[in-house]
Scaffold this motif. Structure first.
Motif, PDB file in Angstrom:
ATOM      1  N   TYR A 225       0.841  -1.203   0.000  1.00 10.91           N
ATOM      2  CA  TYR A 225       0.000   0.000   0.000  1.00 10.91           C
ATOM      3  C   TYR A 225       0.875   1.251   0.000  1.00 10.91           C
ATOM      4  CZ  TYR A 225      -3.116   3.646   1.772  1.00 10.91           C
ATOM      5  OH  TYR A 225      -3.811   4.816   1.931  1.00 10.91           O
ATOM      6  N   SER A 226       1.908   1.258   0.833  1.00 14.73           N
ATOM      7  CA  SER A 226       2.778   2.427   0.927  1.00 14.73           C
ATOM      8  C   SER A 226       3.526   2.686  -0.369  1.00 14.73           C
ATOM      9  CB  SER A 226       3.772   2.247   2.080  1.00 14.73           C
ATOM     10  OG  SER A 226       3.099   2.174   3.314  1.00 14.73           O
ATOM     11  N   LYS A 227       3.873   1.615  -1.090  1.00 15.16           N
ATOM     12  CA  LYS A 227       4.544   1.803  -2.379  1.00 15.16           C
ATOM     13  C   LYS A 227       3.615   2.469  -3.384  1.00 15.16           C
ATOM     14  CE  LYS A 227       7.984  -1.928  -2.203  1.00 15.16           C
ATOM     15  NZ  LYS A 227       8.430  -3.205  -2.820  1.00 15.16           N
ATOM     16  N   PHE A 228       2.348   2.061  -3.386  1.00 15.64           N
ATOM     17  CA  PHE A 228       1.397   2.700  -4.293  1.00 15.64           C
ATOM     18  C   PHE A 228       1.280   4.193  -3.973  1.00 15.64           C
ATOM     19  CE2 PHE A 228      -0.533  -1.524  -5.410  1.00 15.64           C
ATOM     20  CZ  PHE A 228      -0.513  -1.356  -6.782  1.00 15.64           C
ATOM     21  N   VAL A 229       1.210   4.526  -2.693  1.00 15.29           N
ATOM     22  CA  VAL A 229       1.088   5.931  -2.314  1.00 15.29           C
ATOM     23  C   VAL A 229       2.386   6.677  -2.611  1.00 15.29           C
ATOM     24  CG1 VAL A 229       0.655   7.531  -0.426  1.00 15.29           C
ATOM     25  CG2 VAL A 229      -0.648   5.405  -0.570  1.00 15.29           C
ATOM     26  N   ALA A 230       3.522   6.045  -2.304  1.00 15.42           N
ATOM     27  CA  ALA A 230       4.805   6.710  -2.506  1.00 15.42           C
ATOM     28  C   ALA A 230       5.071   7.015  -3.975  1.00 15.42           C
ATOM     29  CB  ALA A 230       5.934   5.850  -1.939  1.00 15.42           C
ATOM     30  N   CYS A 231       4.617   6.148  -4.884  1.00  9.34           N
ATOM     31  CA  CYS A 231       4.872   6.407  -6.306  1.00  9.34           C
ATOM     32  C   CYS A 231       4.163   7.671  -6.771  1.00  9.34           C
ATOM     33  CB  CYS A 231       4.489   5.203  -7.165  1.00  9.34           C
ATOM     34  SG  CYS A 231       2.722   5.002  -7.522  1.00  9.34           S
ATOM     35  N   LEU A 232       3.094   8.057  -6.079  1.00  2.00           N
ATOM     36  CA  LEU A 232       2.380   9.284  -6.444  1.00  2.00           C
ATOM     37  C   LEU A 232       3.218  10.526  -6.191  1.00  2.00           C
ATOM     38  CD1 LEU A 232      -1.132   8.370  -4.989  1.00  2.00           C
ATOM     39  CD2 LEU A 232      -0.394   8.243  -7.381  1.00  2.00           C
ATOM     40  N   ASN A 233       4.299  10.366  -5.433  1.00  5.31           N
ATOM     41  CA  ASN A 233       5.178  11.496  -5.150  1.00  5.31           C
ATOM     42  C   ASN A 233       6.339  11.598  -6.137  1.00  5.31           C
ATOM     43  OD1 ASN A 233       5.325  13.674  -3.228  1.00  5.31           O
ATOM     44  ND2 ASN A 233       7.265  12.814  -2.525  1.00  5.31           N
ATOM     45  N   ALA A 234       6.424  10.666  -7.101  1.00  5.89           N
ATOM     46  CA  ALA A 234       7.479  10.749  -8.117  1.00  5.89           C
ATOM     47  C   ALA A 234       7.359  12.079  -8.850  1.00  5.89           C
ATOM     48  CB  ALA A 234       7.367   9.591  -9.099  1.00  5.89           C
ATOM     49  N   PRO A 235       8.461  12.815  -9.027  1.00  7.42           N
ATOM     50  CA  PRO A 235       8.373  14.200  -9.510  1.00  7.42           C
ATOM     51  C   PRO A 235       8.069  14.357 -10.988  1.00  7.42           C
ATOM     52  CG  PRO A 235      10.665  13.578  -9.196  1.00  7.42           C
ATOM     53  CD  PRO A 235       9.844  12.452  -8.657  1.00  7.42           C
ATOM     54  N   LYS A 256      17.791  10.618  -2.034  1.00  6.12           N
ATOM     55  CA  LYS A 256      16.517  11.112  -2.557  1.00  6.12           C
ATOM     56  C   LYS A 256      15.850  10.035  -3.412  1.00  6.12           C
ATOM     57  CE  LYS A 256      18.078  15.938  -2.768  1.00  6.12           C
ATOM     58  NZ  LYS A 256      18.286  17.117  -3.655  1.00  6.12           N
ATOM     59  N   PRO A 257      15.551   8.883  -2.828  1.00  4.14           N
ATOM     60  CA  PRO A 257      14.994   7.784  -3.625  1.00  4.14           C
ATOM     61  C   PRO A 257      13.582   8.081  -4.117  1.00  4.14           C
ATOM     62  CG  PRO A 257      14.883   7.261  -1.293  1.00  4.14           C
ATOM     63  CD  PRO A 257      15.679   8.532  -1.404  1.00  4.14           C
ATOM     64  N   VAL A 258      13.223   7.440  -5.230  1.00  6.42           N
ATOM     65  CA  VAL A 258      11.869   7.532  -5.766  1.00  6.42           C
ATOM     66  C   VAL A 258      11.279   6.129  -5.852  1.00  6.42           C
ATOM     67  CG1 VAL A 258      12.355   9.616  -7.109  1.00  6.42           C
ATOM     68  CG2 VAL A 258      12.640   7.366  -8.171  1.00  6.42           C
ATOM     69  N   ARG A 259       9.981   6.074  -6.003  1.00  6.47           N
ATOM     70  CA  ARG A 259       9.279   4.808  -6.179  1.00  6.47           C
ATOM     71  C   ARG A 259       8.470   4.898  -7.459  1.00  6.47           C
ATOM     72  NH1 ARG A 259      10.348   0.120  -4.363  1.00  6.47           N
ATOM     73  NH2 ARG A 259      10.762   1.108  -2.339  1.00  6.47           N
ATOM     74  N   SER A 260       8.591   3.902  -8.333  1.00  4.80           N
ATOM     75  CA  SER A 260       7.833   3.900  -9.582  1.00  4.80           C
ATOM     76  C   SER A 260       6.553   3.089  -9.434  1.00  4.80           C
ATOM     77  CB  SER A 260       8.672   3.312 -10.724  1.00  4.80           C
ATOM     78  OG  SER A 260       8.789   1.903 -10.585  1.00  4.80           O
ATOM     79  N   LEU A 261       5.601   3.345 -10.306  1.00  5.47           N
ATOM     80  CA  LEU A 261       4.343   2.602 -10.331  1.00  5.47           C
ATOM     81  C   LEU A 261       4.575   1.125 -10.605  1.00  5.47           C
ATOM     82  CD1 LEU A 261       1.203   2.526 -10.462  1.00  5.47           C
ATOM     83  CD2 LEU A 261       1.407   3.110 -12.890  1.00  5.47           C
ATOM     84  N   GLU A 262       5.587   0.823 -11.400  1.00  4.01           N
ATOM     85  CA  GLU A 262       5.822  -0.568 -11.785  1.00  4.01           C
ATOM     86  C   GLU A 262       6.218  -1.435 -10.595  1.00  4.01           C
ATOM     87  OE1 GLU A 262       7.989  -3.007 -15.428  1.00  4.01           O
ATOM     88  OE2 GLU A 262       8.848  -1.104 -14.765  1.00  4.01           O
ATOM     89  N   SER A 263       6.780  -0.831  -9.548  1.00  2.00           N
ATOM     90  CA  SER A 263       7.246  -1.602  -8.397  1.00  2.00           C
ATOM     91  C   SER A 263       6.104  -2.296  -7.649  1.00  2.00           C
ATOM     92  CB  SER A 263       8.050  -0.699  -7.461  1.00  2.00           C
ATOM     93  OG  SER A 263       8.372  -1.357  -6.260  1.00  2.00           O
ATOM     94  N   PRO A 264       5.091  -1.581  -7.129  1.00  2.00           N
ATOM     95  CA  PRO A 264       3.985  -2.298  -6.477  1.00  2.00           C
ATOM     96  C   PRO A 264       3.168  -3.128  -7.456  1.00  2.00           C
ATOM     97  CG  PRO A 264       3.483   0.045  -6.643  1.00  2.00           C
ATOM     98  CD  PRO A 264       4.927  -0.117  -7.035  1.00  2.00           C
ATOM     99  N   HIS A 265       3.135  -2.713  -8.718  1.00  2.00           N
ATOM    100  CA  HIS A 265       2.482  -3.522  -9.753  1.00  2.00           C
ATOM    101  C   HIS A 265       3.084  -4.923  -9.792  1.00  2.00           C
ATOM    102  CE1 HIS A 265       3.620  -5.114 -13.763  1.00  2.00           C
ATOM    103  NE2 HIS A 265       2.324  -5.086 -14.013  1.00  2.00           N
ATOM    104  N   PHE A 311      -6.512  -1.027 -12.053  1.00  2.00           N
ATOM    105  CA  PHE A 311      -6.115  -0.279 -10.858  1.00  2.00           C
ATOM    106  C   PHE A 311      -4.788   0.433 -11.089  1.00  2.00           C
ATOM    107  CE2 PHE A 311      -3.970   0.032  -6.688  1.00  2.00           C
ATOM    108  CZ  PHE A 311      -4.879   0.875  -6.059  1.00  2.00           C
ATOM    109  N   ILE A 312      -3.878  -0.195 -11.820  1.00  2.00           N
ATOM    110  CA  ILE A 312      -2.613   0.464 -12.159  1.00  2.00           C
ATOM    111  C   ILE A 312      -2.890   1.727 -12.972  1.00  2.00           C
ATOM    112  CG2 ILE A 312      -0.422   0.201 -13.382  1.00  2.00           C
ATOM    113  CD1 ILE A 312      -0.735  -1.435 -10.754  1.00  2.00           C
ATOM    114  N   ASP A 313      -3.818   1.635 -13.915  1.00  3.56           N
ATOM    115  CA  ASP A 313      -4.160   2.802 -14.730  1.00  3.56           C
ATOM    116  C   ASP A 313      -4.882   3.857 -13.896  1.00  3.56           C
ATOM    117  OD1 ASP A 313      -4.243   3.934 -17.517  1.00  3.56           O
ATOM    118  OD2 ASP A 313      -6.392   3.938 -17.079  1.00  3.56           O
TER     119      ASP A 313
END
Length: 528
Positions: A225-235, A256-265, A311-313
């Motif tokens: 869940y946190s990964k899905f939320v964190a990816c929304l902060n990708a700049p 300054k790490p980022v999280r991509s949508l593909e990761s929780p996917h 859901f990914i979309d």
């Protein structure tokens, strides 16, 4: 353009349970319809489901240096290619008589219901009553109307499947390409003869994946869940879009790490397809579970794939709204996720020498007016594609003023904190998808740092897209006390067991970053 609404499947299911049955019945009728079409019909589920991977086509049908599927993973086209894919499937559903208004729902994977109960039962019920007749639930599996023959040189029929093969999910196995695979699969599946009990096991695994927790700075949070939320902060779109770009950025910017949508996917693919979560709950690992959703080659043949990707979309659209990118975004042409290697051709229908841009064709999806969709044609889902999303669990993050609560901690490091960088994982030496898990020992207690799921193929050497990104990496936030004590462990669980040998897992421990960096293959570790 009339704008349809893609709703949460759980909401549609709740309407049905309250007696408002039309929407779910229409959805079932549409899915039943495309599954029953002639396998040569371009609207058939056999054709559409096969676009993602097998049955292979083009040069990749026989040449192992090409990928015979169309799917994009590990590139900046991951979100837009799958957006066009869903749109094509939805149009096919709407072509079934009486289903002209049907929309593709999303499985809200971050909802409280999913975290408590697992998959909506509309996707797992064995049967469904349609027009007064009890039928096999069209959403729970797919039986191949014709055989799939793997003619790729060197594959040894690895991906071949006979006519009548039915897709499976955790805890079952679907490997039937060789006599040895058939024997192993038959023996494994014989241990799980009760369909209802198998659904309970599957849902238990989904709940474990969604509720397994990590602790950061005293905050306990659900990791997926946190990964899905964190990816929304990708700049920007490039870093949001894929794990290759994520990995390159995190390698260069450890603070300054980022999280991509593909990761929780990827995590959810493995949860449905056959990986249990290590050390969670009272469920024992089930070796030999190889569901179709767990591998790129067969994932698109399971109907649940499209509800997952919807859901990914939806999450992609939330990111666009949050960043003011509903009408435009760009691709960083200098990013490693935006290129193919000179000697590594792209997926079927692509140009091996062309850079990946907003105008790269999203093969094989054709627009009504002619031509192939590009990312520029798939930016604004409402004005360009004619759909939007109903209420979902991430709606509160659709505006920049919204704070992603504890999940923001995944992309914000305090000055005294460090990053555990795992690199050099050679996908060409691993058959199928795998899971990288990191732990740290703090004051004698073994603490989970996180997991990174890698969705891969059983024969990476035959995948041009995969060849371009053969080395996988992962980054885990390392709390100050763990960084100071320096006792870290990493295990990489594959379909064949733990990478590197050992009784259960490969572990590498050390204190100095230099010593960790010098660790031999199959992977390296470094505290940064």
């Amino acid at each position: 353009m009339k704008v349809g609404v893609r709703r949460s499947l759980a909401d549609i299911q709740a309407d049905y349970d309250r007696g408002n049955k039309t929407e779910l019945e229409t959805l079932m009728r549409a899915w039943k319809g495309i599954k029953e079409l002639d396998p040569e019909d371009p609207r058939s589920f056999f054709i559409l489901g096969g676009y993602h991977g097998e049955p292979f086509r083009g040069p990749g049908e026989t040449d192992p240096t090409w990928w015979g599927g169309y799917c994009q993973h590990g590139t900046v086209l991951f979100p837009t290619w799958h957006r066009a894919y869903l749109h094509s499937l939805e149009k096919a559903l709407q072509s079934i008589p009486g289903c002209e208004s049907v929309m593709l729902p999303f499985w809200d994977e971050c909802s409280e219901d999913s975290r408590s109960n697992g998959i909506p039962h509309a996707l797992t019920d064995e049967f469904f009553e349609l027009d007064g007749v009890k039928i096999d639930n069209p959403l729970r599996s797919f039986k191949l109307p014709v055989s799939i023959v793997d003619n790729v040189k060197g594959d040894n029929a690895l991906y071949s499947k006979p006519a009548g093969y039915e897709t499976v999910r955790y805890p079952l196995s679907g490997l039937v390409g060789t006599p040895a695979d058939q024997a192993a699969t038959a023996a494994h599946n014989a241990k799980f003869p009760d369909y209802a009990e198998n659904v309970k096991i599957l849902n238990g695994n989904i709940v474990n994946w969604l509720t397994s927790t990590i602790t950061i700075d005293g905050h306990v949070m659900g990791e997926v869940y946190s990964k899905f939320v964190a990816c929304l902060n990708a700049p920007n779109y490039t870093l949001f879009s894929n794990t290759t770009s994520q990995g390159a950025w995190n390698d260069a910017h450890p603070k300054k790490p980022v999280r991509s949508l593909e990761s929780p996917h990827n995590s959810m693919h493995l949860a449905v397809g056959g990986f249990d979560v290590p050390g969670q709950g009272d469920m024992s690992p089930i070796p030999g579970a190889n569901g179709d959703m767990g591998e790129n080659d067969t994932a698109g043949l399971d109907p649940i794939f499209f509800f997952h990707h919807c859901f990914i979309d939806y999450t992609f659209w939330i990111w666009q709204r949050r960043h003011g990118a509903t009408t435009s975004f760009t691709i960083d042409s200098n990013d490693p996720g935006a290129v193919y290697g000179a000697n590594n051709p792209p997926p079927a229908g692509g140009d091996p020498d062309a850079p990946i841009t907003m105008e790269t064709p999203l093969n094989p999806f054709k627009m009504r007016e002619g031509g192939v969709y590009t990312s520029n044609d798939c930016i604004d889902i409402e004005s360009q594609l004619g759909y939007t999303y109903g209420p979902g669990s991430l709606d509160s993050y659709a505006h920049a003023a919204a704070t992603p609560s504890d999940a923001l901690l995944l992309t914000t490091l305090a000055e005294e904190e460090r990053t555990l960088h795992v690199a050099g994982v050679d996908r060409s030496k691993i058959r199928g998808s795998f899971l990288i898990t990191a732990y740290a020992e703090v004051d004698g207690e073994r603490r989970l740092l996180g997991r990174e799921a890698v969705l891969s193929r059983w024969h990476v050497e035959g995948c041009a897209n995969c060849q371009t990104h053969l080395k996988s990496s992962a980054d885990f936030r390392l709390p100050a006390e763990a960084a100071e004590q320096g006792n870290v462990e990493v295990e990489i669980r594959t379909r064949q067991g733990e990478l590197g040998g050992g009784p259960r897992m490969l572990r590498k421990s050390g204190i100095a970053a230099a010593a960790l960096a010098e660790a031999p293959e199959p992977f390296t570790m470094e505290i940064r």
